[in-house]
Scaffold this motif. Structure first.
Motif, PDB file in Angstrom:
ATOM      1  N   MET A  63      30.431  27.422  21.726  1.00 18.72           N
ATOM      2  CA  MET A  63      30.878  28.292  22.804  1.00 18.72           C
ATOM      3  C   MET A  63      30.787  29.746  22.335  1.00 18.72           C
ATOM      4  O   MET A  63      31.204  30.090  21.246  1.00 18.72           O
ATOM      5  N   SER A  64      30.218  30.577  23.173  1.00 15.99           N
ATOM      6  CA  SER A  64      30.105  32.002  22.891  1.00 15.99           C
ATOM      7  C   SER A  64      31.453  32.691  23.100  1.00 15.99           C
ATOM      8  O   SER A  64      32.307  32.192  23.828  1.00 15.99           O
ATOM      9  N   ASN A  65      31.624  33.859  22.477  1.00 18.12           N
ATOM     10  CA  ASN A  65      32.886  34.597  22.656  1.00 18.12           C
ATOM     11  C   ASN A  65      33.004  35.209  24.046  1.00 18.12           C
ATOM     12  O   ASN A  65      34.036  35.764  24.389  1.00 18.12           O
ATOM     13  N   VAL A  66      31.954  35.123  24.875  1.00 22.12           N
ATOM     14  CA  VAL A  66      32.029  35.653  26.241  1.00 22.12           C
ATOM     15  C   VAL A  66      32.273  34.544  27.264  1.00 22.12           C
ATOM     16  O   VAL A  66      32.592  34.823  28.416  1.00 22.12           O
ATOM     17  N   ASP A  67      32.123  33.283  26.845  1.00 18.73           N
ATOM     18  CA  ASP A  67      32.315  32.148  27.757  1.00 18.73           C
ATOM     19  C   ASP A  67      33.736  32.081  28.277  1.00 18.73           C
ATOM     20  O   ASP A  67      34.681  32.452  27.585  1.00 18.73           O
ATOM     21  N   GLY A  68      33.866  31.565  29.485  1.00 17.18           N
ATOM     22  CA  GLY A  68      35.197  31.283  30.002  1.00 17.18           C
ATOM     23  C   GLY A  68      35.355  31.616  31.461  1.00 17.18           C
ATOM     24  O   GLY A  68      34.404  31.987  32.153  1.00 17.18           O
ATOM     25  N   LYS A  69      36.587  31.456  31.903  1.00 17.22           N
ATOM     26  CA  LYS A  69      36.993  31.865  33.251  1.00 17.22           C
ATOM     27  C   LYS A  69      37.889  33.089  33.077  1.00 17.22           C
ATOM     28  O   LYS A  69      38.795  33.086  32.243  1.00 17.22           O
ATOM     29  N   TRP A  70      37.616  34.095  33.866  1.00 15.48           N
ATOM     30  CA  TRP A  70      38.296  35.377  33.762  1.00 15.48           C
ATOM     31  C   TRP A  70      38.951  35.714  35.099  1.00 15.48           C
ATOM     32  O   TRP A  70      38.273  35.750  36.124  1.00 15.48           O
ATOM     33  N   ASP A  71      40.272  35.956  35.096  1.00 15.57           N
ATOM     34  CA  ASP A  71      40.963  36.482  36.279  1.00 15.57           C
ATOM     35  C   ASP A  71      40.700  37.976  36.312  1.00 15.57           C
ATOM     36  O   ASP A  71      41.144  38.698  35.410  1.00 15.57           O
ATOM     37  N   CYS A  72      39.969  38.430  37.324  1.00 21.62           N
ATOM     38  CA  CYS A  72      39.544  39.831  37.390  1.00 21.62           C
ATOM     39  C   CYS A  72      40.119  40.543  38.609  1.00 21.62           C
ATOM     40  O   CYS A  72      40.413  39.920  39.634  1.00 21.62           O
ATOM     41  N   VAL A  73      40.246  41.852  38.474  1.00 20.18           N
ATOM     42  CA  VAL A  73      40.614  42.728  39.586  1.00 20.18           C
ATOM     43  C   VAL A  73      39.595  43.868  39.602  1.00 20.18           C
ATOM     44  O   VAL A  73      39.389  44.535  38.589  1.00 20.18           O
ATOM     45  N   THR A  74      38.965  44.045  40.766  1.00 18.06           N
ATOM     46  CA  THR A  74      38.039  45.157  40.962  1.00 18.06           C
ATOM     47  C   THR A  74      38.692  46.137  41.917  1.00 18.06           C
ATOM     48  O   THR A  74      39.142  45.763  42.999  1.00 18.06           O
ATOM     49  N   LYS A  75      38.775  47.393  41.502  1.00 21.04           N
ATOM     50  CA  LYS A  75      39.382  48.441  42.325  1.00 21.04           C
ATOM     51  C   LYS A  75      38.285  49.030  43.212  1.00 21.04           C
ATOM     52  O   LYS A  75      37.661  50.024  42.876  1.00 21.04           O
ATOM     53  N   SER A  76      38.052  48.364  44.361  1.00 17.01           N
ATOM     54  CA  SER A  76      36.947  48.716  45.252  1.00 17.01           C
ATOM     55  C   SER A  76      37.415  49.673  46.353  1.00 17.01           C
ATOM     56  O   SER A  76      38.617  49.855  46.557  1.00 17.01           O
ATOM     57  N   PRO A  77      36.449  50.237  47.114  1.00 15.13           N
ATOM     58  CA  PRO A  77      36.823  51.071  48.266  1.00 15.13           C
ATOM     59  C   PRO A  77      37.647  50.295  49.307  1.00 15.13           C
ATOM     60  O   PRO A  77      38.332  50.892  50.120  1.00 15.13           O
ATOM     61  N   MET A  78      37.591  48.958  49.261  1.00 18.38           N
ATOM     62  CA  MET A  78      38.355  48.126  50.198  1.00 18.38           C
ATOM     63  C   MET A  78      39.713  47.719  49.626  1.00 18.38           C
ATOM     64  O   MET A  78      40.399  46.885  50.190  1.00 18.38           O
ATOM     65  N   GLY A  79      40.079  48.300  48.482  1.00 19.56           N
ATOM     66  CA  GLY A  79      41.331  47.942  47.823  1.00 19.56           C
ATOM     67  C   GLY A  79      41.075  47.042  46.628  1.00 19.56           C
ATOM     68  O   GLY A  79      39.928  46.817  46.241  1.00 19.56           O
ATOM     69  N   ASP A  80      42.155  46.533  46.044  1.00 17.07           N
ATOM     70  CA  ASP A  80      42.034  45.656  44.881  1.00 17.07           C
ATOM     71  C   ASP A  80      41.510  44.293  45.309  1.00 17.07           C
ATOM     72  O   ASP A  80      42.091  43.639  46.179  1.00 17.07           O
ATOM     73  N   LEU A  81      40.399  43.868  44.709  1.00 21.19           N
ATOM     74  CA  LEU A  81      39.811  42.567  44.990  1.00 21.19           C
ATOM     75  C   LEU A  81      40.014  41.661  43.785  1.00 21.19           C
ATOM     76  O   LEU A  81      39.536  41.972  42.690  1.00 21.19           O
ATOM     77  N   LYS A  82      40.721  40.544  43.981  1.00 14.53           N
ATOM     78  CA  LYS A  82      40.966  39.589  42.900  1.00 14.53           C
ATOM     79  C   LYS A  82      39.920  38.489  42.962  1.00 14.53           C
ATOM     80  O   LYS A  82      39.669  37.921  44.032  1.00 14.53           O
ATOM     81  N   THR A  83      39.306  38.213  41.817  1.00 12.26           N
ATOM     82  CA  THR A  83      38.281  37.177  41.729  1.00 12.26           C
ATOM     83  C   THR A  83      38.442  36.409  40.428  1.00 12.26           C
ATOM     84  O   THR A  83      39.146  36.846  39.514  1.00 12.26           O
ATOM     85  N   VAL A  84      37.757  35.276  40.350  1.00  7.66           N
ATOM     86  CA  VAL A  84      37.645  34.525  39.107  1.00  7.66           C
ATOM     87  C   VAL A  84      36.166  34.536  38.724  1.00  7.66           C
ATOM     88  O   VAL A  84      35.316  34.016  39.456  1.00  7.66           O
ATOM     89  N   LEU A  85      35.879  35.166  37.584  1.00  8.12           N
ATOM     90  CA  LEU A  85      34.521  35.250  37.050  1.00  8.12           C
ATOM     91  C   LEU A  85      34.335  34.113  36.056  1.00  8.12           C
ATOM     92  O   LEU A  85      35.119  33.976  35.121  1.00  8.12           O
ATOM     93  N   THR A  86      33.320  33.286  36.284  1.00 13.18           N
ATOM     94  CA  THR A  86      32.998  32.189  35.372  1.00 13.18           C
ATOM     95  C   THR A  86      31.725  32.550  34.622  1.00 13.18           C
ATOM     96  O   THR A  86      30.707  32.877  35.244  1.00 13.18           O
ATOM     97  N   VAL A  87      31.802  32.515  33.281  1.00 15.67           N
ATOM     98  CA  VAL A  87      30.678  32.886  32.423  1.00 15.67           C
ATOM     99  C   VAL A  87      30.312  31.696  31.542  1.00 15.67           C
ATOM    100  O   VAL A  87      31.171  31.161  30.825  1.00 15.67           O
ATOM    101  N   ILE A  88      29.039  31.290  31.595  1.00 12.82           N
ATOM    102  CA  ILE A  88      28.521  30.215  30.752  1.00 12.82           C
ATOM    103  C   ILE A  88      27.295  30.768  30.034  1.00 12.82           C
ATOM    104  O   ILE A  88      26.205  30.872  30.616  1.00 12.82           O
ATOM    105  N   ALA A  89      27.486  31.156  28.769  1.00 13.52           N
ATOM    106  CA  ALA A  89      26.420  31.798  28.002  1.00 13.52           C
ATOM    107  C   ALA A  89      25.472  30.764  27.397  1.00 13.52           C
ATOM    108  O   ALA A  89      25.869  29.648  27.068  1.00 13.52           O
ATOM    109  N   ASP A  90      24.216  31.178  27.271  1.00 14.72           N
ATOM    110  CA  ASP A  90      23.185  30.385  26.610  1.00 14.72           C
ATOM    111  C   ASP A  90      22.310  31.362  25.841  1.00 14.72           C
ATOM    112  O   ASP A  90      21.345  31.901  26.379  1.00 14.72           O
ATOM    113  N   GLY A  91      22.722  31.641  24.585  1.00 14.80           N
ATOM    114  CA  GLY A  91      22.006  32.643  23.797  1.00 14.80           C
ATOM    115  C   GLY A  91      22.231  34.028  24.357  1.00 14.80           C
ATOM    116  O   GLY A  91      23.364  34.473  24.487  1.00 14.80           O
TER     117      GLY A  91
END
Length: 100
Positions: free
Chosen positions: A1-29
């Motif tokens: 497993m890479s050090n970037v792999d995982g599920k991330w609870d994210c908040v983006t401060k967009s022009p539409m306000g705070d957007l909460k998302t879950v970013l899933t990262v699966i690295a391969d090299g």
């Protein structure tokens, strides 16, 4: 497993306000796949690249308007910081914490 792999609870401060998302990262090299899911649906990651602790990728947004989002994030342990560029709307800061 890479050090970037995982599920991330994210908040983006967009022009539409705070957007909460879950970013899933699966690295391969020096590339990665995954998705970014939130209240407005899910977007697949395209053109995902890994350079050390830095991720870059694009997403094809459909809602609220069609647009290609250009994204970058730096991983520091279980913390993610970066931004999402949404065309003429500029770059919105994003932060996150690894949950898995």
């Amino acid at each position: 497993m890479s050090n970037v792999d995982g599920k991330w609870d994210c908040v983006t401060k967009s022009p539409m306000g705070d957007l909460k998302t879950v970013l899933t990262v699966i690295a391969d090299g020096d590339t990665f796949t995954g998705s970014n899911s939130g209240a407005q649906g899910s977007m697949e990651i395209t053109d995902g690249k890994v350079d050390g602790d830095t991720l870059t990728w694009t997403m094809d947004m459909k809602v609220p308007m069609p647009m290609v989002l250009e994204c970058t994030a730096t991983i520091d342990g279980d913390t993610l910081t970066g931004g999402i560029k949404a065309g003429a709307f500029g770059t919105s800061p994003m932060s996150g914490t690894r949950t898995a």
